[in-house]
Design a protein around this motif. Structure first.
Motif, PDB file in Angstrom:
ATOM      1  N   LEU A   7       0.818  -1.216   0.000  1.00  0.00           N
ATOM      2  CA  LEU A   7       0.000   0.000   0.000  1.00  0.00           C
ATOM      3  C   LEU A   7       0.851   1.265   0.000  1.00  0.00           C
ATOM      4  O   LEU A   7       0.350   2.344  -0.337  1.00  0.00           O
ATOM      5  CB  LEU A   7      -0.929  -0.003   1.211  1.00  0.00           C
ATOM      6  N   PRO A  62       1.146   3.295  -3.633  1.00  0.00           N
ATOM      7  CA  PRO A  62       0.090   4.257  -3.971  1.00  0.00           C
ATOM      8  C   PRO A  62       0.103   5.485  -3.067  1.00  0.00           C
ATOM      9  O   PRO A  62      -0.141   6.607  -3.534  1.00  0.00           O
ATOM     10  CB  PRO A  62      -1.200   3.448  -3.779  1.00  0.00           C
ATOM     11  N   VAL A  63       0.395   5.291  -1.779  1.00  0.00           N
ATOM     12  CA  VAL A  63       0.437   6.426  -0.853  1.00  0.00           C
ATOM     13  C   VAL A  63       1.498   7.435  -1.278  1.00  0.00           C
ATOM     14  O   VAL A  63       1.238   8.642  -1.376  1.00  0.00           O
ATOM     15  CB  VAL A  63       0.708   5.944   0.592  1.00  0.00           C
ATOM     16  N   ALA A  72       2.869   7.723  -4.255  1.00  0.00           N
ATOM     17  CA  ALA A  72       2.550   8.248  -5.581  1.00  0.00           C
ATOM     18  C   ALA A  72       1.585   9.429  -5.492  1.00  0.00           C
ATOM     19  O   ALA A  72       1.823  10.488  -6.094  1.00  0.00           O
ATOM     20  CB  ALA A  72       1.953   7.145  -6.449  1.00  0.00           C
ATOM     21  N   TRP A  73       0.523   9.273  -4.720  1.00  0.00           N
ATOM     22  CA  TRP A  73      -0.474  10.336  -4.640  1.00  0.00           C
ATOM     23  C   TRP A  73      -0.021  11.473  -3.737  1.00  0.00           C
ATOM     24  O   TRP A  73      -0.420  12.625  -3.943  1.00  0.00           O
ATOM     25  CB  TRP A  73      -1.823   9.773  -4.223  1.00  0.00           C
ATOM     26  N   ASN A 109       0.655   7.017 -11.653  1.00  0.00           N
ATOM     27  CA  ASN A 109       0.057   6.809 -10.337  1.00  0.00           C
ATOM     28  C   ASN A 109      -1.092   5.825 -10.381  1.00  0.00           C
ATOM     29  O   ASN A 109      -1.286   5.025  -9.454  1.00  0.00           O
ATOM     30  CB  ASN A 109      -0.422   8.142  -9.771  1.00  0.00           C
ATOM     31  N   LEU A 110      -1.869   5.881 -11.459  1.00  0.00           N
ATOM     32  CA  LEU A 110      -2.998   4.954 -11.592  1.00  0.00           C
ATOM     33  C   LEU A 110      -2.500   3.510 -11.681  1.00  0.00           C
ATOM     34  O   LEU A 110      -3.023   2.617 -10.996  1.00  0.00           O
ATOM     35  CB  LEU A 110      -3.812   5.308 -12.837  1.00  0.00           C
ATOM     36  N   THR A 125      -1.166   2.359  -8.378  1.00  0.00           N
ATOM     37  CA  THR A 125      -2.273   2.119  -7.443  1.00  0.00           C
ATOM     38  C   THR A 125      -2.932   0.777  -7.710  1.00  0.00           C
ATOM     39  O   THR A 125      -3.224   0.017  -6.774  1.00  0.00           O
ATOM     40  CB  THR A 125      -3.313   3.250  -7.544  1.00  0.00           C
ATOM     41  N   GLY A 142      -0.496  -1.866  -6.445  1.00  0.00           N
ATOM     42  CA  GLY A 142      -0.397  -1.909  -4.998  1.00  0.00           C
ATOM     43  C   GLY A 142      -1.637  -2.475  -4.331  1.00  0.00           C
ATOM     44  O   GLY A 142      -1.546  -3.283  -3.401  1.00  0.00           O
ATOM     45  N   LEU A 143      -2.813  -2.063  -4.798  1.00  0.00           N
ATOM     46  CA  LEU A 143      -4.059  -2.548  -4.197  1.00  0.00           C
ATOM     47  C   LEU A 143      -4.255  -4.040  -4.464  1.00  0.00           C
ATOM     48  O   LEU A 143      -4.699  -4.787  -3.584  1.00  0.00           O
ATOM     49  CB  LEU A 143      -5.255  -1.758  -4.736  1.00  0.00           C
ATOM     50  N   SER A 167      10.382   3.400  -5.593  1.00  0.00           N
ATOM     51  CA  SER A 167       9.419   4.400  -6.073  1.00  0.00           C
ATOM     52  C   SER A 167      10.053   5.509  -6.895  1.00  0.00           C
ATOM     53  O   SER A 167       9.334   6.393  -7.384  1.00  0.00           O
ATOM     54  CB  SER A 167       8.684   5.041  -4.883  1.00  0.00           C
TER      55      SER A 167
END
Length: 256
Positions: free
Chosen positions: A37, A40-41, A43-44, A61-62, A65, A68-69, A119
């Protein structure tokens, strides 16, 4: 500099929160969820810190995400109802004193450092202003990412289905994608990060983003991925025969 400090601070706070969760849950393997997780954290967070970020950064980022999810859900479903991963239990057995502090530093903060390294292409994609279009390099990156996502998702699904059947206990999965590589899920994970790198390579600092895919490739091939997993399986004659005819990482035609 503000951007870098903000990302480092975000990582520190994020991993500290997960350390607190681990203390409440009394198991350190929640760090695996934190790992999945965390991408995504970051990235955003980078996207928010740089509000002028453009469409290519949004695409990066998409994809991160989605990766990661999916990985987080896979880890959660795999570990649900099971005791703590033996890796972390064994790790604590070798430590003498200050176990809580050692866990924080060598499990959670160390994962945070690796999280930042992997990242890097995502962070560069968000930090550097690029044309608000998708170029050929980025299109190639999406295609590479999709190939990797297929291998990781399908490979994990095939293995999960195989493990759930009692008659397969002690046996080795050798069909589906596992016929062509002993670790299709690891191959897929690494391939996705090379795809992310290609998406970021058009930025001013994009070439430095190669730190990310190189780091995850090294971890999978030489540290915590294939060596750790196969070390437990070498004593299985069925696996030994499987290993002789099947590539460890890159998919290929099985040898006779």
């Amino acid at each position: 500099m503000v951007y870098v400090l903000a990302i480092i601070a975000t990582t520190l706070v994020y991993m500290t929160v997960w350390y607190g969760i681990s203390r409440l849950a009394r198991r350190s393997d929640v760090v695996d969820l934190a790992w999945a997780l965390g991408f995504p954290v970051l990235a955003w967070a980078a996207y928010i810190v740089r509000p002028q970020s453009v469409f290519p950064a949004f695409v990066v980022n998409l994809l991160v995400t989605i990766w990661g999810l999916r990985l987080a859900w896979h880890i959660f479903a795999r570990n649900r109802g099971k005791p703590e991963d033996k890796r972390y239990v064994e790790m604590r057995k070798h430590w003498r004193g200050a176990i809580a502090l050692r866990t924080y530093i060598f499990v959670f903060l160390m994962q945070g450092v690796l999280l930042l390294l992997v990242s890097t292409p995502v962070l560069f994609a968000n930090e550097v202003q690029t044309p608000n279009i998708i170029n050929l390099w980025q299109l190639l990156g999406v295609v590479v990412w999709l190939v990797g996502f297929f291998f990781e998702t399908v490979g994990d699904a095939q293995l999960s289905s195989f493990i759930k059947k009692p008659e397969n206990r002690g046996h080795v999965l050798t069909t589906g994608l596992w016929k062509y590589t002993r670790h299709p899920n690891y191959f897929g994970e690494v391939t996705q990060w090379w795809g992310i790198y290609l998406l970021s390579v058009g930025t001013g600092w994009g070439l430095l983003g190669i730190i990310g895919p190189l780091t995850i490739t090294m971890l999978i091939l030489h540290v915590s991925g294939i060596p750790l997993l196969e070390g437990k399986m070498r004593q299985n004659p069925e696996f030994a025969a499987y290993a002789k005819r099947t590539n460890a990482f890159l998919p290929g035609k099985p040898r006779q």
